[in-house]
Design an enzyme around this catalytic site. Structure first.
Site, PDB file in Angstrom:
ATOM      1  N   LYS A  26       0.835  -1.202   0.000  1.00 33.00           N
ATOM      2  CA  LYS A  26       0.000   0.000   0.000  1.00 33.00           C
ATOM      3  C   LYS A  26       0.869   1.250   0.000  1.00 33.00           C
ATOM      4  O   LYS A  26       0.660   2.167  -0.800  1.00 33.00           O
ATOM      5  CB  LYS A  26      -0.909  -0.037   1.236  1.00 33.00           C
ATOM      6  N   ARG A  96      -3.363   3.108   8.486  1.00 37.82           N
ATOM      7  CA  ARG A  96      -3.668   1.923   7.673  1.00 37.82           C
ATOM      8  C   ARG A  96      -2.520   0.929   7.697  1.00 37.82           C
ATOM      9  O   ARG A  96      -1.362   1.312   7.578  1.00 37.82           O
ATOM     10  CB  ARG A  96      -3.910   2.341   6.214  1.00 37.82           C
ATOM     11  N   GLY A 105      -8.301  -7.322   4.207  1.00 41.85           N
ATOM     12  CA  GLY A 105      -9.186  -7.481   5.348  1.00 41.85           C
ATOM     13  C   GLY A 105      -8.575  -8.171   6.550  1.00 41.85           C
ATOM     14  O   GLY A 105      -9.229  -8.368   7.557  1.00 41.85           O
ATOM     15  N   MET A 107      -5.872  -7.195   8.365  1.00 42.40           N
ATOM     16  CA  MET A 107      -5.374  -6.311   9.416  1.00 42.40           C
ATOM     17  C   MET A 107      -6.234  -5.073   9.474  1.00 42.40           C
ATOM     18  O   MET A 107      -7.212  -4.944   8.759  1.00 42.40           O
ATOM     19  CB  MET A 107      -3.921  -6.000   9.181  1.00 42.40           C
ATOM     20  N   ARG A 352      -3.356  -1.446  -6.525  1.00 44.28           N
ATOM     21  CA  ARG A 352      -2.547  -2.669  -6.430  1.00 44.28           C
ATOM     22  C   ARG A 352      -2.951  -3.563  -7.587  1.00 44.28           C
ATOM     23  O   ARG A 352      -4.021  -3.380  -8.187  1.00 44.28           O
ATOM     24  CB  ARG A 352      -2.800  -3.378  -5.101  1.00 44.28           C
ATOM     25  N   HIS A 468     -16.274  -9.211   0.982  1.00 40.41           N
ATOM     26  CA  HIS A 468     -15.276 -10.143   1.507  1.00 40.41           C
ATOM     27  C   HIS A 468     -15.458 -11.532   0.906  1.00 40.41           C
ATOM     28  O   HIS A 468     -14.515 -12.147   0.402  1.00 40.41           O
ATOM     29  CB  HIS A 468     -15.400 -10.200   3.032  1.00 40.41           C
ATOM     30  N   ARG A 574       0.236 -47.617 -12.725  1.00 38.92           N
ATOM     31  CA  ARG A 574       0.295 -48.553 -11.594  1.00 38.92           C
ATOM     32  C   ARG A 574      -0.527 -49.774 -11.953  1.00 38.92           C
ATOM     33  O   ARG A 574      -1.745 -49.712 -11.978  1.00 38.92           O
ATOM     34  CB  ARG A 574      -0.293 -47.907 -10.342  1.00 38.92           C
ATOM     35  N   ARG A 630       4.822 -49.678 -14.234  1.00 39.00           N
ATOM     36  CA  ARG A 630       5.474 -50.188 -13.021  1.00 39.00           C
ATOM     37  C   ARG A 630       4.957 -51.585 -12.715  1.00 39.00           C
ATOM     38  O   ARG A 630       3.745 -51.830 -12.729  1.00 39.00           O
ATOM     39  CB  ARG A 630       5.150 -49.261 -11.852  1.00 39.00           C
ATOM     40  N   GLU A 758      12.984 -44.585  -4.708  1.00 40.58           N
ATOM     41  CA  GLU A 758      12.038 -44.229  -3.647  1.00 40.58           C
ATOM     42  C   GLU A 758      12.514 -44.692  -2.274  1.00 40.58           C
ATOM     43  O   GLU A 758      11.787 -44.609  -1.305  1.00 40.58           O
ATOM     44  CB  GLU A 758      10.648 -44.793  -3.964  1.00 40.58           C
ATOM     45  N   SER A 777      12.858 -43.004 -12.034  1.00 44.74           N
ATOM     46  CA  SER A 777      11.716 -42.139 -11.770  1.00 44.74           C
ATOM     47  C   SER A 777      11.679 -41.963 -10.255  1.00 44.74           C
ATOM     48  O   SER A 777      11.565 -42.943  -9.516  1.00 44.74           O
ATOM     49  CB  SER A 777      10.443 -42.792 -12.280  1.00 44.74           C
ATOM     50  N   GLY A 779      10.248 -41.634  -7.011  1.00 40.26           N
ATOM     51  CA  GLY A 779       8.947 -41.873  -6.391  1.00 40.26           C
ATOM     52  C   GLY A 779       8.934 -41.120  -5.071  1.00 40.26           C
ATOM     53  O   GLY A 779       9.214 -41.677  -4.026  1.00 40.26           O
ATOM     54  N   THR A 780       8.618 -39.840  -5.144  1.00 39.34           N
ATOM     55  CA  THR A 780       8.845 -38.987  -3.969  1.00 39.34           C
ATOM     56  C   THR A 780       7.809 -39.182  -2.871  1.00 39.34           C
ATOM     57  O   THR A 780       7.998 -38.675  -1.772  1.00 39.34           O
ATOM     58  CB  THR A 780       8.925 -37.503  -4.381  1.00 39.34           C
ATOM     59  N   ASN A 781       6.712 -39.892  -3.148  1.00 32.32           N
ATOM     60  CA  ASN A 781       5.803 -40.195  -2.029  1.00 32.32           C
ATOM     61  C   ASN A 781       6.494 -41.148  -1.057  1.00 32.32           C
ATOM     62  O   ASN A 781       6.608 -40.874   0.132  1.00 32.32           O
ATOM     63  CB  ASN A 781       4.516 -40.863  -2.522  1.00 32.32           C
ATOM     64  N   ASP A 782       6.940 -42.287  -1.599  1.00 31.82           N
ATOM     65  CA  ASP A 782       7.629 -43.250  -0.731  1.00 31.82           C
ATOM     66  C   ASP A 782       8.980 -42.709  -0.258  1.00 31.82           C
ATOM     67  O   ASP A 782       9.405 -42.972   0.858  1.00 31.82           O
ATOM     68  CB  ASP A 782       7.820 -44.587  -1.449  1.00 31.82           C
ATOM     69  N   CYS A 844       7.551 -39.015 -10.269  1.00 29.13           N
ATOM     70  CA  CYS A 844       6.173 -39.482 -10.445  1.00 29.13           C
ATOM     71  C   CYS A 844       5.384 -39.435  -9.145  1.00 29.13           C
ATOM     72  O   CYS A 844       4.276 -39.928  -9.074  1.00 29.13           O
ATOM     73  CB  CYS A 844       6.161 -40.888 -11.023  1.00 29.13           C
ATOM     74  N   TYR A 864      11.678 -34.831 -16.954  1.00 29.78           N
ATOM     75  CA  TYR A 864      10.227 -34.658 -17.019  1.00 29.78           C
ATOM     76  C   TYR A 864       9.622 -34.775 -15.635  1.00 29.78           C
ATOM     77  O   TYR A 864      10.248 -35.284 -14.704  1.00 29.78           O
ATOM     78  CB  TYR A 864       9.591 -35.683 -17.976  1.00 29.78           C
TER      79      TYR A 864
HETATM   80  P1  ADP Z   1      -7.809  -2.449   3.548  1.00 30.12           P
HETATM   81  O1  ADP Z   1      -6.400  -2.838   3.323  1.00 30.12           O
HETATM   82  O2  ADP Z   1      -8.554  -3.368   4.428  1.00 30.12           O
HETATM   83  O3  ADP Z   1      -8.514  -2.100   2.271  1.00 30.12           O
HETATM   84  P2  ADP Z   1      -7.404   0.366   3.906  1.00 30.12           P
HETATM   85  O4  ADP Z   1      -6.266   0.826   4.716  1.00 30.12           O
HETATM   86  O5  ADP Z   1      -7.228   0.407   2.442  1.00 30.12           O
HETATM   87  O6  ADP Z   1      -7.776  -1.098   4.384  1.00 30.12           O
HETATM   88  O7  ADP Z   1      -8.618   1.263   4.345  1.00 30.12           O
HETATM   89  C1  ADP Z   1      -9.923   0.866   4.577  1.00 30.12           C
HETATM   90  C2  ADP Z   1     -10.889   1.828   3.884  1.00 30.12           C
HETATM   91  O8  ADP Z   1     -10.680   3.164   4.304  1.00 30.12           O
HETATM   92  C3  ADP Z   1     -10.703   1.828   2.386  1.00 30.12           C
HETATM   93  O9  ADP Z   1     -11.967   1.897   1.782  1.00 30.12           O
HETATM   94  C4  ADP Z   1      -9.931   3.087   2.144  1.00 30.12           C
HETATM   95  O10 ADP Z   1     -10.162   3.604   0.859  1.00 30.12           O
HETATM   96  C5  ADP Z   1     -10.464   4.002   3.216  1.00 30.12           C
HETATM   97  N1  ADP Z   1      -9.457   4.999   3.561  1.00 30.12           N
HETATM   98  C6  ADP Z   1      -8.205   4.767   3.988  1.00 30.12           C
HETATM   99  N2  ADP Z   1      -7.523   5.901   4.177  1.00 30.12           N
HETATM  100  C7  ADP Z   1      -8.377   6.902   3.868  1.00 30.12           C
HETATM  101  C8  ADP Z   1      -8.245   8.323   3.841  1.00 30.12           C
HETATM  102  N3  ADP Z   1      -7.095   8.921   4.172  1.00 30.12           N
HETATM  103  N4  ADP Z   1      -9.314   9.038   3.468  1.00 30.12           N
HETATM  104  C9  ADP Z   1     -10.476   8.421   3.128  1.00 30.12           C
HETATM  105  N5  ADP Z   1     -10.658   7.102   3.125  1.00 30.12           N
HETATM  106  C10 ADP Z   1      -9.622   6.340   3.498  1.00 30.12           C
HETATM  107 MG    MG Z   2      -7.662  -0.977   0.951  1.00 29.12          MG
HETATM  108 MG    MG Z   3     -10.207  -3.280   5.545  1.00 30.73          MG
END
Ligand code: ADP
Ligand code: MG
Ligand code: MG
Length: 890
Positions: A26, A96, A105, A107, A352, A468, A574, A630, A758, A777, A779-782, A844, A864
Site C-alpha cells: 500500500k 492503515r 481485510g 489487518m 494494487r 469479503h 500402476r 510399473r 524411492e 523415476s 517416487g517422492t511419495n515413498d 512421479c 520430465y
Molecule cells: P484495507 O487494506 O482493508 O482495504 P485500507 O487501509 O485500504 O484497508 O482502508 C480501509 C478503507 O478506508 C478503504 O476503503 C480506504 O479507501 C479508506 N481509507 C483509507 N484511508 C483513507 C483516507 N485517508 N481518506 C479516506 N478514506 C480512506
Molecule cells: Mg484498501
Molecule cells: Mg479493511
C-alpha cells in the site's frame, strides 16, 4: 542512521513502487501514485523495518521514531494547511496497515483519527455540516474502540440499530446531526463503562495507539491463518500508513468506491466497479447499502435503476477513467483501486495488482500481450499455475434442468453442489467427515476463512462483487454467489427461505458462481473447455519449458484425460489398479493364495490376457508417446478376500477348504506392510508375476505398434529397489521375456528397464543402480515416507501440530521437502548421471503436480515431471515458469 519514515503527497514521494518490501504494497503504491502526479492525500509510511524492530524489542519503537513522525506530520501540515490536533481546523488522518503481500481485510485500519469532543466541533464549523462531522466522529469511536481498545463492535452496532429503530430509519444516511451526536454520547459512555476510563481525547495518544494496534494486528489470529494459507513469512511484517483524510461522507457531492481496471471475474477489458454516495471507507465492501455501478454500461447490464457515477458526477468520472488508464499502462497490469470523491474532487487512496479468477488471469495475460503491454514470457509468468485448477473444474451442463430458487451476483465462477450449512464451524466439521457442503451466510468476515476453505461453494445474501466473500472465494477458486438478496437466512433455526422454498441444514443446493443462480438439488456438470485463451497460453508455455510433462494414468479414461490436457506420455502406470476390477479380483486372489508355482502360473494365465488388453489400450491412446509401466508394487494382502462371502468364493474357485484360505491369509499378514513384502521383493519371491506382466507389456507393445503404425517403446519400471542386485535379478527375467516374445512373434522390440528411486539407499547407490537402470523415476511419495520415517497414512494425527508449531512449514507430502528429500533426489541425479550421462530422469510422486516442487525439479535438471491428469496443465505452466526463472538467472 536508519530511515524509519517515508513521506508522500503533492506530486512527490520519498518512496516508490520498487520499495515494496520496506514500505509494504500500500505504502509503495501510494508513493508511486504521488510520483506520477495523481491526486493522493498526503501522508507518510512507517516502514516494515519498524515492525521487525517492534517485535524484536518487546513491542517498543526505535528511539528516533517519535521525532520522525512529528516531522512527517509537519510535512502533512505544510501540504494540507491543517495541523494534527489543531482545535480550530484539525488535520484528520487514517492509520492503515499494509504488508508486502496484500492481505485483504486481515489487518486493521482506523479512519478519522484526530477527532475528539473539541475537534469535532471545529470540523462541523469548518465544513458547515455538523451531520458529517458527527458521522465521522462516531465512525472513529467505533473503529478505534474495536481496533485499538479491543471492544466488541457488535455492541456499537446495537446502539446504532436501536437509534434507527427508535426513529423509524432504514439507512445510516437517514440519521441527522442530532441523532449522530446522541449516538456519539452513547458510544463514549459505552467505552467508559467497559474500560473504566474515558475515550482517549489526545490526538497524539490516539495516533500512537493506532500505530501500535496496526503493528500488533500482524500477529492476530486471522493474519496468522492467512499467512499460513498463503505461505507469507511472519518475518515480513507490516508497514503503517498515516494519511490525511478525505471525506466521501460529506453529502451528496461526495462518494467512495472501489474499482478494477478490467473485469476481475471474466477478464473483459471494461472498467468494473462500485461506489456509494455520501459514504466512507469500507461501506462499499461491507454490504451495508447496495452499491451503485460506476459506468453506464455496467448499470444497464445489471438492470439497475440507481444512477451510475458516469451520470451522477461526470467530471470526477472522467478524471477517474483517465487515472485508470494511466495506472494500468504504468503498472502494465490490471489494477484494483480505491477512491473517494470529496465534494466533487477525486482522490486516489490505493492501487494494487487486482486479484482475479484464473479465467480472468488468462484472458488479461493474453489480451495484454496482444495489446503490446507485456511479452509472451511475461504473460506466462502472470498466471498462477495452481489457479488453473479453477478452469479445470466442472460447470453446470446447459441441458440440465435448473430449478432456480434465487439469483445473486456471480462472484466467483465454477459450479458445485453440497449440503447447506450456516456456520463456518459446521462447514469445517462436516467437510472433515468427507461431506460436501455449501456455506450459506448473510455475509462473511475474516473469521470465516476456515469455513470458506472447507466449503465447495459459498452463498451470501448480502454484499457486492467486491465483498469479503467474493474476493476471498475468487482467490480460493471456490464458486461463490454474493448478494442473493431474495434469500432469507435464519442462522438460528438453520433454515433459508427462497420464495416459497424453505431449506434446512443438510439439504442440497447447487451454486453456479458463473451466473449467480442458486439451484435446488444437485445438477449434472460438464467438463471444462480447454481451447481459447487457455490453449493460447499453454502453447506459449510449451514453447519455453525444458522439462517434459507426463501423467500418472492407470486406465484408458485417465490416459485420454491426460492427453486432452496435453500430457506427453505416461510417467507412471500402476498395474495393480488393473487388478481390482470385479472380473479380475478372483483370478488375482487365486494367484496370491496358490501354494505352488504351477497353481500360480495357472491363475496368472487367466490374468495375462486382461493385462495385455489394458496395456494395448494405453499404448494405442498414447500413440507412440512413452509409457512407463510399473510392475506390481503393493503388499499382496491388499488383494485378499476379507468378507466370508469373498473367502468362500475363492475357496470354491480354487477347490480348497475355507480353513486353508484363512490360514494362508494369516500367513500373509504383515505388521508393517509399507516396509514389507512389496515392490521388487514380490518379483523376486514370485518371479512368475513379473514374467506375466512383462509378457503382457511386450505383447501389447507389438500389437499396438501394428495397429497404430507408431512403434511403442515401453519403459518397464521396477519398484522399491534399494540394491543393484535386486534390479539385476528382475531385469534378467524381463529381458528373457522380451527375447521370448520377439522369438514367438518374429518382431523386434525396443524397450527400456529402469527403476523407481524411492528408498534413500537407492539414491545413495544411484551410481551402481544406474549401471543396470536405463531410467530413474523419483517416487517422492515413498521417498518422503522413508526419508522422514513417516507413514503417509498415519501422518494426519501429528502433521497438523508440526505445521502449527512451525516444525514443518509445509506438508512434505504436498510440496517436496527440498532440504532433505530434495537432497536425496539431488544425490540420485548426480550419481546416476555419473555412471550413465544420458539416463532419463523423471518424478512421479504427487509432487510432480505441485508448482514449487516443479521449480525444484527444474533446478536439479530432471527430464520430465509426471502428475495426475487434472494437474497436467498446472505442471506445463509451472515448468514453463521454472524454465523462465532459470533463464533469467543465468
Ligand atoms: P484495507 O487494506 O482493508 O482495504 P485500507 O487501509 O485500504 O484497508 O482502508 C480501509 C478503507 O478506508 C478503504 O476503503 C480506504 O479507501 C479508506 N481509507 C483509507 N484511508 C483513507 C483516507 N485517508 N481518506 C479516506 N478514506 C480512506
Ligand atoms: Mg484498501
Ligand atoms: Mg479493511
Amino acid at each position: 542512521m536508519t530511515k524509519w519514515v517515508y513521506t508522500f503527497g503533492d506530486g512527490l514521494a520519498e518512496g516508490s513502487a520498487s520499495m515494496r518490501n520496506l514500505l509494504g504494497g500500500k505504502g509503495a503504491n501510494l508513493a508511486e501514485m504521488s510520483n506520477l502526479g495523481l491526486p493522493v492525500p498526503p501522508g507518510f509510511t512507517i516502514t516494515t523495518d519498524v515492525c521487525a524492530w517492534y517485535y524484536d524489542n518487546g513491542r517498543s519503537y526505535p528511539e528516533t521514531l517519535r521525532d520522525d513522525v512529528a516531522q512527517a506530520l509537519e510535512h502533512m501540515a505544510r501540504l494540507t494547511g491543517k495541523r494534527f490536533g489543531d482545535a480550530q481546523d484539525p488535520l484528520l488522518v487514517s492509520v492503515r496497515s499494509g504488508a508486502r503481500a496484500s492481505m485483504p481485510g486481515m489487518m486493521d485500519t482506523v479512519l478519522n483519527l484526530g477527532l475528539n469532543d473539541q475537534t469535532v466541533q471545529a470540523l462541523a464549523t469548518a465544513s458547515g455540516d455538523p451531520r458529517f462531522a458527527y458521522d465521522s466522529y462516531r465512525r472513529f469511536i467505533q473503529m478505534y474502540s474495536d481496533v485499538v481498545l479491543g471492544l466488541d463492535h457488535h455492541d456499537f452496532e446495537m446502539i446504532l440499530d436501536e437509534e434507527k429503530d427508535l426513529n423509524g430509519y432504514d439507512l445510516d444516511t437517514d440519521l441527522t446531526s442530532d441523532d449522530w451526536q446522541r449516538v456519539v454520547e452513547r458510544y463514549k459512555a459505552l467505552v467508559e463503562e467497559e474500560l473504566e476510563e474515558p475515550f482517549p481525547q489526545d490526538p497524539m495518544d490516539q495516533l500512537w495507539g493506532a500505530v501500535g494496534a496496526v503493528f500488533s494486528s500482524w500477529m492476530n489470529q486471522r493474519a496468522i491463518t492467512y499467512r499460513r494459507l498463503h505461505d507469507i513469512p511472519a518475518s515480513w511484517g507490516t508497514a503503517v500508513n498515516v494519511q490525511a483524510m478525505v471525506f466521501g461522507n460529506m453529502g451528496d457531492t461526495s462518494a467512495t468506491g472501489v474499482a478494477f481496471t478490467r473485469n476481475p471475474s471474466t477478464g473483459d477489458n471494461e472498467l468494473y466497479g462500485e461506489f456509494l454516495v455520501n459514504a466512507q471507507g469500507e461501506d462499499v465492501v461491507a454490504g451495508i447499502r447496495t452499491p451503485q455501478d460506476i459506468t453506464e454500461v455496467a448499470r444497464i447490464a445489471a438492470g439497475s435503476n440507481k444512477p451510475s457515477l458516469e451520470n451522477l458526477m461526470p467530471e470526477a468520472f472522467a478524471a477517474f477513467m483517465d487515472i485508470c488508464n494511466k495506472l494500468e499502462t504504468h503498472y502494465r497490469d490490471m489494477q484494483d483501486l480505491e477512491f473517494t470523491i470529496e465534494d466533487g474532487k477525486l482522490w486516489m487512496l490505493q492501487t494494487r495488482s487486482g486479484k482475479r479468477t484464473a479465467k480472468a488471469a488468462l484472458k488479461i495475460a493474453v489480451d495484454m500481450t496482444a495489446e503490446g503491454l507485456i511479452s509472451e514470457d511475461e504473460a506466462i509468468q502472470r498466471v498462477d499455475p495452481a489457479a488453473l485448477d479453477q478452469l479445470l473444474h466442472p460447470t453446470i451442463d446447459p441441458n440440465a434442468e435448473r430449478d432456480v430458487i434465487a439469483k445473486g451476483l456471480p462472484a466467483s465462477p465454477g459450479a458445485a453442489s453440497g449440503q447447506i450449512v450456516f456456520s463456518s464451524d459446521d462447514a469445517e466439521a462436516m467437510a472433515q467427515k468427507g461431506i460436501k457442503v455449501v456455506l450459506v451466510r448473510l455475509e462473511t468476515s475474516p473469521e470465516d476463512i476456515h469455513g470458506m476453505h472447507a466449503a465447495e461453494a459459498i452463498l451470501t445474501s448480502r454484499g457486492g462483487m467486491t465483498s469479503h466473500a467474493a474476493v476471498v472465494a475468487r482467490g480460493m477458486g471456490t464458486p461463490c454467489i454474493s448478494g442473493a438478496g431474495s434469500i432469507r437466512i435464519d442462522a438460528a433455526s438453520e433454515t433459508l427461505m427462497a420464495g416459497p422454498v424453505t431449506l434446512s441444514k443438510g439439504d442440497i443446493i447447487t451454486v453456479d458462481g458463473s451466473t449467480g443462480e442458486v439451484l435446488r438439488g444437485a445438477v449434472k456438470m460438464l467438463q471444462p473447455e480447454l481451447s481459447g485463451d487457455f490453449g493460447q497460453l499453454m502453447g506459449w508455455a510449451d514453447k519455453v519449458r525444458r522439462m517434459g510433462v507426463r501423467a500418472n494414468a492407470d486406465t484408458p479414461v485417465d490416459a485420454r484425460t491426460a492427453r486432452n490436457f496435453g500430457a506427453e506420455g505416461i510417467g507412471l502406470c500402476r498395474t495393480e489398479h488393473m487388478f481390482f476390477s470385479e472380473d479380475r479380483i478372483l483370478a488375482v486372489r487365486e494367484m496370491i493364495l496358490a501354494e505352488s508355482h504351477d497353481h500360480r502360473r495357472d491363475a496368472l494365465a487367466k490374468i495375462l490376457p486382461m493385462q495385455k488388453a489394458d496395456f494395448t489400450d494405453l499404448f494405442e491412446i498414447m500413440a507412440g508417446l512413452p509409457v512407463t509401466i510399473r510392475l506390481l508394487d503393493p503388499p499382496l494382502h491388499e488383494f485378499l478376500p476379507k468378507t466370508d462371502a469373498e473367502i468362500s468364493d475363492v475357496a470354491t474357485s480354487l477347490g480348497v477348504d475355507i480353513g486353508l484360505i484363512r490360514h494362508r491369509t494369516a500367513e500373509l499378514h504383515e505388521v508393517n506392510p509399507m516396509l514389507g513384502h512389496r515392490g521388487c521383493r514380490l518379483a523376486i519371491s514370485y518371479p512368475e508375476i513379473a514374467e506375466m506382466q512383462a509378457r503382457a507389456i511386450f505383447e501389447a507393445a507389438i500389437e499396438a505398434g501394428r495397429k497404430t503404425g507408431a512403434p511403442v517403446i515401453p519403459e518397464v519400471m521396477v519398484p522399491l529397489v534399494g540394491m543393484k542386485a535386486e534390479l539385476d535379478l528382475v531385469k534378467a527375467r524381463i529381458d528373457a521375456m522380451a527375447d521370448a516374445v520377439q522369438q514367438e512373434t518374429g518382431e523386434s522390440l525396443s524397450y527400456q528397464v529402469g527403476t523407481m528411486v524411492e528408498l534413500p539407499r537407492a539414491a545413495l547407490r544411484a551410481h551402481k543402480i544406474a549401471e543396470s537402470a536405463e531410467f530413474f523415476s523419483f517416487g517422492t511419495n515413498d521417498l518422503t515416507q522413508t526419508a522422514f520415517g513417516i507413514s503417509r497414512d498415519d501422518a494426519a494425527s501429528f502433521l497438523g501440530a508440526y505445521q502449527r508449531t512451525g516444525i514443518l512449514e509445509q506438508d512434505p507430502f504436498v510440496s517436496i521437502d527440498q532440504d532433505g528429500v530434495g537432497e536425496l533426489v539431488r544425490i540420485g541425479v548426480e550419481r546416476g548421471r555419473q555412471t550413465r550421462p544420458d539416463i532419463k530422469l523423471g518424478i512421479c510422486g504427487e509432487h510432480g503436480g505441485d508448482p514449487s516442487s516443479i521449480h525444484f525439479c527444474e533446478e536439479v535438471g530432471l527430464d520430465y515431471v509426471s502428475c495426475s491428469p487434472f494437474r497436467v496443465p498446472i505442471a506445463r505452466l509451472a515448468a514453463a515458469q521454472a524454465a523462465l526463472k532459470a533463464k533469467n538467472q543465468s
